[in-house]
Scaffold this motif. Sequence first.
Motif, short mmCIF file in Angstrom:
data_model
loop_
_atom_site.label_atom_id
_atom_site.label_comp_id
_atom_site.label_asym_id
_atom_site.label_seq_id
_atom_site.Cartn_x
_atom_site.Cartn_y
_atom_site.Cartn_z
N ASP A 20 0.83 -1.21 0.00
CA ASP A 20 0.00 0.00 0.00
C ASP A 20 0.86 1.26 0.00
OD1 ASP A 20 -2.27 -1.49 -0.09
OD2 ASP A 20 -2.90 -1.13 1.98
N TYR A 21 2.00 1.21 0.69
CA TYR A 21 2.88 2.37 0.70
C TYR A 21 3.43 2.64 -0.70
CZ TYR A 21 6.75 5.49 1.91
OH TYR A 21 7.60 6.57 1.97
N ASP A 23 2.14 1.85 -3.42
CA ASP A 23 1.03 2.29 -4.27
C ASP A 23 0.48 3.65 -3.85
OD1 ASP A 23 1.15 0.00 -5.81
OD2 ASP A 23 -0.35 -1.08 -4.64
N GLU A 24 1.05 4.23 -2.80
CA GLU A 24 0.59 5.51 -2.26
C GLU A 24 -0.91 5.44 -1.89
OE1 GLU A 24 2.42 9.19 -3.96
OE2 GLU A 24 3.04 7.82 -5.57
N SER A 25 -1.28 4.38 -1.23
CA SER A 25 -2.67 4.18 -0.83
C SER A 25 -3.12 5.25 0.15
CB SER A 25 -2.84 2.80 -0.19
OG SER A 25 -4.08 2.67 0.45
N SER A 26 -4.37 5.66 0.03
CA SER A 26 -4.92 6.67 0.94
C SER A 26 -4.99 6.17 2.38
CB SER A 26 -6.33 7.09 0.47
OG SER A 26 -7.18 5.95 0.41
N ASN A 27 -4.96 4.85 2.56
CA ASN A 27 -4.99 4.28 3.91
C ASN A 27 -3.78 4.69 4.74
OD1 ASN A 27 -7.39 2.92 3.51
ND2 ASN A 27 -6.43 0.97 2.99
N GLY A 29 -1.66 7.54 4.01
CA GLY A 29 -1.20 8.91 3.80
C GLY A 29 -0.89 9.68 5.07
N GLN A 30 -1.67 9.46 6.12
CA GLN A 30 -1.48 10.23 7.36
C GLN A 30 -0.28 9.75 8.19
OE1 GLN A 30 -4.47 9.41 10.53
NE2 GLN A 30 -5.30 7.86 9.11
N ASN A 266 -6.09 -1.08 9.90
CA ASN A 266 -5.87 -1.73 8.60
C ASN A 266 -4.65 -2.64 8.55
OD1 ASN A 266 -8.03 -0.45 6.89
ND2 ASN A 266 -6.96 1.41 7.56
#
Length: 530
Positions: A20-21, A23-27, A29-30, A266
């Motif tokens: 996910d990182y 892929d720059e997943s929105s999950n 981002g923070q 997640n």
Amino acid sequence: MKVHHIPFQETRYFSNLIGDYLDESSNLGQFYGNFPNMEGFKKQLELKRSSFGESSREILVKSLIRQYNSLNKSGLTEKNISSLTEESTFTITTGHQLNIFTGPLYFLYKIVSTINLTKQLAIQFPQYNFVPVYWMATEDHDFDEINYFNFKGKKVVWDRESSGAVGRLKTDGFDTIFKAFSEELGNSNNANSIKKIFESAYLKHTNLTDATRYLVNVLFGEYGLVIIDGDDAALKKEFGPIVKDELLNNTSYSEVSKTSKKLAENYSIQVNPREINLFYLKGNLRERIIYENNEYKINNTSIIFSKEEILNEVTNFPERFSPNVIMRPLYQEIILPNLCYIGGGGELAYWFQLKDYFSKLNTPFPILLLRNSVLLISEKQLVKLNKLKVTLQELFYKQEMLINKKVKEVSDIKIDFSEQRLFLQEQFLDLKELAKRTDKSFIGAVNAQEQKQLNGLDNLEKRLLKAQKRKLADIVTRIEFIQNQLFPNQSLEERTRNFSEIYLELGIDLIPMLLDALQPLKLEFTVVEY
């Protein structure tokens, strides 16, 4: 040499979090700051430039000069250390434990990634200087994780008692290791080079810190790598205000716990913070600091401090306070003009837990970059793979999956009952329609019978596959052999094999080959043919 790239996600050896990182997943981002691309580095340069002062640079350079006092520096390393006094100089950092003789291969890949990234940034941002830094985890105390390395399927072990910080351990017993390892190496020119490096590092230095610094400098000094030891009184003094905050306010526990709770929605959590994330470090002692009954106690000892006493201890002896895994990243970013930390998947996982903690203490959060991962494959091995018609992507399959796929491909009998399953399911559709028009309670019996017959087909297919494996035993054995060579213990080669195995073949060409092959911002798994 040929270089191939495979998306990390397709190797199936990396976590969903890392996928996910990348892929720059929105999950996620923070949980991080700037992403590892040139636009991200441009922003990070502005962020760090305004937060790292001249006095911090002077302290850093003086400490590095002192740490390198007994070591022969390359001209480029000396230049890099001197340049750290300039406000236009920044670091790219990786870190690792003091594994004896570097431990697994990825130790090298971390450092090569770091060196290569500084080269890329120097081209993109010529107005700045970029220095590659290796952070020695000298204060770590997990001796069982670092006291061995693997060589040709055997463990070479430093067998001794251990306590306290591993960097302070005396190099007693390495003469025995050297003798045994030398016998395994043989007497080729490359073998003799390895022996010389090992002997000079471990038999001519009195503690593990000095031995590791020497070894890494021999391997990478000519490329300008700067090696830093955080177990340093002057550097710890810079960190003193953060240590006092931790003792008084438990800031890391509060902030990291909140972040971890959000991250856990997640993903799995890598580390759990303690109320005080510091050790007390003195001589051979490294024990947790615990606050109980208005006193600060050093775990497993009789040492006790009042609040005033422990704050005085921080002021007078800052070197006695050692950050654990939660606080070490902050310590690094306080004392270095650092832009980026390069680490493995497990390391990045716990860095994602720290973003809010950094923000709370007004410290820029570095860019996080997944280190290069590499599979080294020789020309002979590649020829064997081609004869077996195994692709590089297929090599990453679990062994049973790979063998099943190849047996089905070469078998003169079709080992796939998909058509029969489809035919069977179509027949049962008619039966289900009939059941609906007669007695709906009959549907359950029809479904059960369908599943029973589908299971029967599965069992027949498995038996046929098993029979074909026996018939094609030669191909199965060859596939197992080559994959076991490249994936020892069914794991990535880089996680188990030591560099000395490859050095026996390639000698001094090994590291230049890696420097030519690895692209840290490619963000894909690298396969190197040699």
